[in-house]
Design a protein around this motif. Structure first.
Motif, PDB file in Angstrom:
ATOM      1  N   ILE A 109       0.835  -1.207   0.000  1.00 30.92           N
ATOM      2  CA  ILE A 109       0.000   0.000   0.000  1.00 30.92           C
ATOM      3  C   ILE A 109       0.865   1.249   0.000  1.00 30.92           C
ATOM      4  CG2 ILE A 109      -1.641   1.333   1.375  1.00 30.92           C
ATOM      5  CD1 ILE A 109      -2.814  -1.369   2.314  1.00 30.92           C
ATOM      6  N   PHE A 110       1.836   1.311   0.893  1.00 35.65           N
ATOM      7  CA  PHE A 110       2.705   2.482   0.966  1.00 35.65           C
ATOM      8  C   PHE A 110       3.583   2.609  -0.268  1.00 35.65           C
ATOM      9  CE2 PHE A 110       1.405   2.512   5.362  1.00 35.65           C
ATOM     10  CZ  PHE A 110       1.487   3.856   5.715  1.00 35.65           C
ATOM     11  N   SER A 111       3.978   1.492  -0.867  1.00 30.14           N
ATOM     12  CA  SER A 111       4.770   1.553  -2.098  1.00 30.14           C
ATOM     13  C   SER A 111       3.961   2.159  -3.230  1.00 30.14           C
ATOM     14  CB  SER A 111       5.248   0.146  -2.483  1.00 30.14           C
ATOM     15  OG  SER A 111       6.107  -0.380  -1.504  1.00 30.14           O
ATOM     16  N   ASN A 112       2.684   1.763  -3.329  1.00 32.62           N
ATOM     17  CA  ASN A 112       1.819   2.329  -4.370  1.00 32.62           C
ATOM     18  C   ASN A 112       1.597   3.817  -4.175  1.00 32.62           C
ATOM     19  OD1 ASN A 112       0.968   0.376  -6.362  1.00 32.62           O
ATOM     20  ND2 ASN A 112       0.005  -0.747  -4.691  1.00 32.62           N
ATOM     21  N   ILE A 113       1.495   4.245  -2.926  1.00 38.26           N
ATOM     22  CA  ILE A 113       1.163   5.645  -2.645  1.00 38.26           C
ATOM     23  C   ILE A 113       2.385   6.554  -2.747  1.00 38.26           C
ATOM     24  CG2 ILE A 113       0.322   7.249  -0.880  1.00 38.26           C
ATOM     25  CD1 ILE A 113      -1.443   4.982   0.166  1.00 38.26           C
ATOM     26  N   PHE A 114       3.509   6.111  -2.183  1.00 38.87           N
ATOM     27  CA  PHE A 114       4.651   7.015  -2.027  1.00 38.87           C
ATOM     28  C   PHE A 114       5.821   6.729  -2.968  1.00 38.87           C
ATOM     29  CE2 PHE A 114       2.580   6.928   2.198  1.00 38.87           C
ATOM     30  CZ  PHE A 114       2.236   8.268   2.272  1.00 38.87           C
ATOM     31  N   VAL A 115       6.046   5.472  -3.325  1.00 36.13           N
ATOM     32  CA  VAL A 115       7.214   5.141  -4.162  1.00 36.13           C
ATOM     33  C   VAL A 115       6.808   5.080  -5.633  1.00 36.13           C
ATOM     34  CG1 VAL A 115       9.082   3.509  -4.566  1.00 36.13           C
ATOM     35  CG2 VAL A 115       8.237   3.885  -2.235  1.00 36.13           C
ATOM     36  N   PHE A 116       5.890   4.177  -5.946  1.00 36.74           N
ATOM     37  CA  PHE A 116       5.413   4.056  -7.326  1.00 36.74           C
ATOM     38  C   PHE A 116       4.185   4.947  -7.502  1.00 36.74           C
ATOM     39  CE2 PHE A 116       7.458   0.133  -5.977  1.00 36.74           C
ATOM     40  CZ  PHE A 116       8.460   0.043  -6.919  1.00 36.74           C
ATOM     41  N   SER A 117       4.370   6.218  -7.188  1.00 33.80           N
ATOM     42  CA  SER A 117       3.270   7.179  -7.184  1.00 33.80           C
ATOM     43  C   SER A 117       2.937   7.617  -8.608  1.00 33.80           C
ATOM     44  CB  SER A 117       3.643   8.401  -6.348  1.00 33.80           C
ATOM     45  OG  SER A 117       4.754   9.065  -6.913  1.00 33.80           O
ATOM     46  N   THR A 118       1.768   8.223  -8.744  1.00 35.30           N
ATOM     47  CA  THR A 118       1.351   8.755 -10.037  1.00 35.30           C
ATOM     48  C   THR A 118       2.350   9.773 -10.563  1.00 35.30           C
ATOM     49  OG1 THR A 118      -0.970   8.407  -9.483  1.00 35.30           O
ATOM     50  CG2 THR A 118      -0.486  10.006 -11.218  1.00 35.30           C
ATOM     51  N   HIS A 119       2.836  10.633  -9.673  1.00 35.01           N
ATOM     52  CA  HIS A 119       3.747  11.694 -10.097  1.00 35.01           C
ATOM     53  C   HIS A 119       5.001  11.108 -10.746  1.00 35.01           C
ATOM     54  CE1 HIS A 119       5.617  15.679  -9.939  1.00 35.01           C
ATOM     55  NE2 HIS A 119       6.723  15.054  -9.553  1.00 35.01           N
ATOM     56  N   ARG A 120       5.598  10.102 -10.110  1.00 35.84           N
ATOM     57  CA  ARG A 120       6.825   9.514 -10.652  1.00 35.84           C
ATOM     58  C   ARG A 120       6.543   8.679 -11.904  1.00 35.84           C
ATOM     59  NH1 ARG A 120       8.242   8.630  -5.024  1.00 35.84           N
ATOM     60  NH2 ARG A 120      10.064   9.872  -4.453  1.00 35.84           N
TER      61      ARG A 120
END
Length: 450
Positions: free
Chosen positions: A296-307
């Motif tokens: 969940i945190f990887s989807n939100i913060f690491v593999f985020s929409t922005h990146r």
């Protein structure tokens, strides 16, 4: 030695009953409440950046993954009805159509850099009932598209996740936590089937080059909106981005029945293992919960929409977006800004390449019909707007008028003397002023692509 450690961990659960009760709740609550599979699937189909170890699937997500689809279908949230549609109005011919990839547009805009243009016109001091927000999106092509589809940051994060997964599998087997070990094996297997059925090379625009002219396309959720988008850039790229579906590059055998059955079994296995861990109230539940929360945190913060979408724009789609945002006092000020900003408003001679001054391009105002119907008063407003644009009024003087000055009618620009009785007259200078500011802030090149 290892047996002693395992016994100590089991005794810890037996000693503190609340640890066992918490173990019975955590796996299921983490799956149900927080994981946004539709959004993750859309980003994966668009960019391919979501790693295989990051695919715990909820029941709603399983319905989406198992729904019938073809290899030519757009990304899941771009399909009509899966997200809010976006109505587009062509600034040259007046065509009205739904954006082909509305959710992809929103995700790309979220990753685009933003420039704020302040509206300091006198009209902003008045209390108008319906101020308008305008975002001009400058679309420009890149010559260096291609290469790796993910940045080094995302590749590094994916590698760290694989190392952590393998280490955790070895640890769970050593600690005889076989339920969680099986769960950690099922997760990347699920990601593999998702990759086969929904993955492939990232989609691209169907057209990337071929025009020397810029185009303006206005977009909004509906025609009574207060938040407007105006896409400005090379005509072929703007049309490919808004009007044409993306070119999908999925695997040709992605719809084989074997993959559908395998995915059903794997999703069922995820839930069976999560329920089994919750029912046994053992350390398996905590390990499963840890991995779900990590995803969940990887989807939100690491593999985020922005990146992810930023990488897709540069490396796969081959274009750049820049947002120029401003606020306008009223609907008429918005329309005047768009008319002044539209490179097709003023016609030109294709032989001499000079602007014509005998009136606007015949179809360049047709885009306005769904917003402001053609009528006698609109014709007068168009005439006043044309006069203001071609006589170049001193808009800055109107914008920065001193509060203590007492100008009479003789000091008004010549074009406005015949239109002062109309309420919309004061919005024309505001629109021309803001169009000039937006043009300078976004380095917009005008009619021709530089």
């Amino acid at each position: 030695m290892l047996e002693r450690e395992i016994s100590t961990l089991r005794d810890l659960l037996n000693t503190y009953s609340w640890l066992q009760q918490l173990a019975g709740i955590l796996p299921l609550s983490a799956l149900i409440d927080f994981l946004d599979v539709p959004h993750a699937l859309h980003v994966f189909e668009l960019t391919g950046c979501i790693p295989l170890w990051c695919w715990p699937v909820t029941p709603s997500g399983s319905r989406l993954l198992l729904s019938p689809h073809t290899t030519e279908e757009p990304c899941c949230l771009d399909k009509f009805g899966n997200s809010q549609s976006l109505i587009c109005l062509d600034g040259r011919y007046g065509d009205m159509y739904n954006a082909a990839s509305p959710e992809t547009l929103r995700l790309c805009l979220d990753s685009a850099p933003r420039t704020l243009v302040v509206n300091d016109h006198q009209n902003m001091l008045d209390n108008h009932p319906r101020p308008q927000n305008l975002t001009v999106v400058h679309v420009s092509g890149l010559d260096s598209a291609g290469g790796s589809r993910s940045s080094w940051t995302l590749l590094g994060a994916s590698t760290i996740g694989w190392i952590l997964l393998l280490g955790l599998i070895v640890t769970t087997i050593a600690l005889k936590c076989y339920i969680s070990a099986a769960f950690l094996l099922v997760i990347p297997a699920t990601g593999t089937i998702v990759y086969i059925t929904r993955g492939g090379d990232p989609p691209t625009l169907r057209v990337t080059r071929g025009s020397n002219y810029n185009r303006l396309v206005i977009a909004a959720l509906h025609m009574n909106e207060t938040d407007w988008l105006a896409f400005y850039g090379e005509a072929t790229i703007v049309n490919a981005l808004l009007n044409l579906p993306l070119r999908m590059k999925r695997f040709s055998r992605a719809n084989h029945w074997v993959f559908g059955v395998s995915l059903r079994l794997l999703v069922l296995g995820q839930w069976a293992l999560a329920i089994g861990a919750a029912s046994t109230q053992s350390w398996d539940a905590y390990i499963i919960t840890f991995w779900i929360v990590l995803c969940i945190f990887s989807n939100i913060f690491v593999f985020s929409t922005h990146r992810c979408c930023g990488d897709w724009l540069r490396k796969s789609a081959g274009f750049r977006l820049i947002r120029i945002e401003t606020k306008l006092s009223s609907r008429r000020a918005l329309l005047n800004t768009l008319v002044a900003l539209n490179p097709d408003t003023i016609p030109y001679d294709s032989v001499t390449m000079q602007d014509k001054q005998d009136g606007p391009f015949p179809s360049s105002l047709l885009w306005m019909d769904p917003i402001l119907k053609n009528c006698a008063e609109r014709a007068i407003w168009e005439e006043a707007t044309w006069m203001a644009m071609t006589t170049k009024p001193d808009s800055k003087e109107h914008a920065n008028k001193d509060e203590n000055s007492n100008k009479d009618e003789t000091e008004k620009p010549d074009w406005s003397k015949n239109y002062m009785q109309y309420y919309w007259c004061k919005f024309i200078p505001e629109g021309i002023l803001m169009a000039d500011k937006i043009r300078k802030a976004g380095n917009l090149s005008g009619r021709f692509v530089k």
